[in-house]
Structure formats: C-alpha cells, structure tokens
Design an enzyme around this catalytic site. Structure first.
Site, short mmCIF file in Angstrom:
data_model
loop_
_atom_site.label_atom_id
_atom_site.label_comp_id
_atom_site.label_asym_id
_atom_site.label_seq_id
_atom_site.Cartn_x
_atom_site.Cartn_y
_atom_site.Cartn_z
N MET A 1 30.81 38.02 27.07
CA MET A 1 32.05 37.39 27.57
C MET A 1 33.34 37.98 27.18
O MET A 1 34.51 37.94 27.92
CB MET A 1 32.04 35.76 27.58
CG MET A 1 32.96 35.27 27.88
SD MET A 1 33.09 33.47 27.85
CE MET A 1 31.95 32.87 28.81
N TYR B 1 23.13 40.95 22.67
CA TYR B 1 22.73 39.61 22.91
C TYR B 1 21.19 40.58 23.78
O TYR B 1 21.39 41.54 24.47
CB TYR B 1 23.03 38.81 24.41
CG TYR B 1 24.15 37.92 24.10
CD1 TYR B 1 23.82 36.99 22.70
CD2 TYR B 1 25.22 37.61 24.02
CE1 TYR B 1 25.02 36.24 22.50
CE2 TYR B 1 26.41 37.06 24.03
CZ TYR B 1 26.16 36.07 22.77
OH TYR B 1 26.97 35.40 22.14
N LYS C 1 47.93 42.54 47.91
CA LYS C 1 48.01 41.47 48.13
C LYS C 1 46.44 41.36 46.51
O LYS C 1 46.55 42.25 46.07
CB LYS C 1 46.35 41.07 49.05
CG LYS C 1 45.28 42.61 49.34
CD LYS C 1 44.43 42.02 50.57
CE LYS C 1 43.36 43.31 50.60
NZ LYS C 1 42.41 43.00 51.52
N ARG D 1 34.84 40.34 61.70
CA ARG D 1 35.61 39.19 60.43
C ARG D 1 36.76 38.48 61.39
O ARG D 1 36.48 38.27 62.26
CB ARG D 1 36.67 40.34 59.52
CG ARG D 1 35.62 40.83 58.83
CD ARG D 1 36.23 41.09 57.33
NE ARG D 1 37.44 42.18 57.67
CZ ARG D 1 37.72 42.72 56.91
NH1 ARG D 1 36.79 42.89 54.73
NH2 ARG D 1 38.48 43.56 56.12
#
Length: 374
Positions: free
Chosen positions: A314, A266, A39, A136
C-alpha cells in the site's frame, strides 16, 4: 546526484513548460484549433496548471468531463472557453451557464435543460455530440435530425448558440475510424440541413490527430498528448516530438543488507538469490503505483535500472539493488522522460498490462505535485 527537497518523501514534478511545448508542437503539426483536455485533474498533472500551460501553448479552448471540473477551473482563474460533456441525469445547467461553460449535448432532454438555463441576455453555448459507433454517450443517428431542428429553433430565439458538433473515435483501426468519420460527416449534413452552422467540428483526439489527418476537421481535442505521452503503440513520446511532463520519484527511506534466500514483501514472491542490498521506496498502490506491476515495475536509482522486488504494498515498494552503494535519501525515479535515462510511464503501463493514461491519472493525493518549468 539528485535528491528530493529536504523533508520530502515522495513527489511528482510537473514540467509545465513541457505541456506548453507539446501543445505548440501538436498545434503546428495538425494545423488545427486545439481543445486541450484537462479532465481528471489534468490527467493527474493538476487541472489549473495544465490549462494555463496549454493556453500558453496556443490552445483556444479547454475540455473537461463534467461541469464541476469546469467550475473549478473558473475558480482557479481560467478565463478561456471551457466545454464539459458528461452530465448527471436530470442535471441543472444554471450554474454552468452563469460560469459561461459550454455544454456537450448528448440528448434531446439535455438540449432542453441547456436552454432552460439561458437568460434573456445570455444564450448557452452548446456542442452537439453525435454517436458515431463508439457506443457511449451521444445523440443517436435516428434522433439527430430532431435534436438539430430544435437546436436551430432555440438558437433563433436566443436561447442557445450551437458552437460545435463533435464525436469520439474508437482508435480500433484506420478502417473503423474512417467509418466513424463518414457517419460524422453524415451528421454534419443533417445539422446543415436544419440551418445550423457551427464554427467547430471536432472528432479527433491525440491518436487520430497525429495518425489520421483527415479526421482533424480544423479542430482537435488533445488529451494524453499534451502531457507528453504517446497513445500510439510502438511509437514513443520522442518519436512523436513530445516531452513527458510528469516525473514520479521518492527518497529511499531505508537500506538493508541481507543474505541469500531472504524474503521480500508480502508472500515472499521474491527471495534474494545472493547477498544483496534492499532499498525501501515509499510509494505504493495507495499512491497509484499499480499492484499489477509487482515484480516487474522499473525503478531507476543512481542511474541504474532495477525492477520492483516482490509485491507492491500500500505504501511502499522494495528494490533489490545488488551491490550498488545506495544510501537513505537517494532519489528513486519510477518514471519520467526516458530520454533522460529513466523509465517511462509507458514502461510501467507495460509492466501492469494497462495504458500510460492510467499510470499518470491514478497518482494519488499523498504524492506532492511540484511545478517546474524546464
């Protein structure tokens, strides 16, 4: 010294031979039939290539979350049995039935929908999922007798084949998992009383398949383990006889010599302590590098290990390499097989306070996957 192919900026190499070897090893260890779980695009490794490699290693079935993933495998040439177990509300299973996809069934309504997709000559294969405490999906214990009775009726009239009964463990503790095993065994008794005789019973994923033998039940669903990563805290891939299949690397894009006190990335969370060299590596959070590992994620360059300097951006990270003579084009390895001297996906998971599953699965589409077989 290793370099990326000419013109490549970033890539994840996928060692399909490792996937094959991991499946073969776990199959022998558990002495069980293996459902190889591919998956989420094979946990980021590529679903089709992972399925092929798993079958080569002895997996008899492929597992995915949803029918769309299963149909993509069929389009990719996978002929092995495939089971999908997570479905949209009100989903039709007609296309799944046409593709000979086996369906995990978590409710009475899903059972009826599966039967409705059958044709006169083609019953639909199903695996009944029992809720054993994970909270679940899965058929509630109080509903299981009703679902089993209807499944048995639909099987008798040729609408369904009940191939398996399954559930999923929490891996909270051995005591908790054993309690779920007892609940599962109770459910198997209900199925038998209804006249069902499924060929497969599957409860254990990689963690329990390795660590709790009584949960194997002749069939195990293996996910993270086939990709060579350990799900067990304190036990490495090597400890478990597994080989990581994915190596994430990039070519150093820029090198800059700076003086003491120079800010990096940053917010200037990192300032250089002395004259040093900064290497720019073109991988960032858009590529799946976790921003939570800013200032902590390990990177190997020229055989030496460093940490990300400052924040993960990013598209890029910066590595303070001191006086190491790094050049543009040098290979920077974020993770791979730690027995080869590079960081592991688990090292990155630890740096980001997450799990190694997330590290490999979240690697983004900008990162070229290149298949290799060591």
């Amino acid at each position: 010294m290793s370099r990326l192919p000419t013109g490549s900026m970033r890539e994840a190499t996928i060692d399909v031979g490792a996937i094959t070897a991991n499946v073969r090893h776990l199959r022998r260890l558990t002495e069980s039939e293996v459902i190889a779980v591919v998956k989420a695009d094979g946990y980021g490794h590529g679903a089709v290539r992972s399925a092929v490699a798993a079958v080569d290693g002895g997996a008899s079935r492929i597992g995915v979350a949803d029918v769309e993933e299963a149909l993509l495998l069929r389009k990719g040439g996978i002929r092995a049995p495939i089971v999908a177990w997570l479905h949209a509300p009100g989903a039709s299973f007609v296309e799944a039935a046409a593709g000979h996809i086996e369906l995990g069934i978590s409710s009475f309504d899903q059972l009826l929908a599966a039967a409705a997709a059958a044709s006169a000559e083609r019953p639909v294969g199903v695996h009944l999922k029992l809720e054993t405490g994970l909270g679940r999906n899965g058929i509630a214990p109080e509903d299981f007798a009703r679902v089993c009775a209807e499944a048995a009726r639909l099987e008798r009239i040729g609408k369904l084949r009940v191939i398996g009964v399954f559930s999923h463990l929490s891996n909270t503790s051995r005591e908790e998992d054993r309690a779920q095993l007892r609940a599962f065994q109770d459910g198997l008794g209900v199925a038998a009383a209804a006249g069902l005789a499924p060929q497969l019973r599957h409860l254990a994923a990689t963690h329990a398949a390795i660590d709790l033998p009584e949960t194997r039940l002749g069939c195990v669903r293996l996910g993270i383990g086939i990709y060579g990563l350990s799900p067990i805290a304190g036990r490495s891939s090597a400890d478990l006889g597994l080989r990581p299949a994915m190596t994430l690397r990039a070519a150093v894009a820029a090198v800059r010599r700076v003086g003491p006190g120079h800010g990096v990335s940053y917010g200037f969370d990192h300032r250089t302590a002395h004259e040093t060299t900064l290497a720019l590596v073109p991988l960032g959070y858009a590529d799946g590098v976790p921003r939570q590992a800013s200032g902590a994620g390990p990177v190997s360059i020229r055989g030496q290990r460093f940490r990300v300097a400052g924040r993960v951006a990013m598209d890029q990270i910066v590595v303070d390499v001191g006086d190491l003579p790094v050049a543009v084009g040098d290979e920077a390895v974020l993770f791979g097989d730690p027995t080869l001297g590079v960081p592991s996906a688990t090292d990155w998971a630890d740096a980001a306070a997450t799990i190694n599953y997330e590290i490999v699965t979240r690697i983004g589409p900008r990162v070229t996957r290149r298949q290799v077989s060591a």
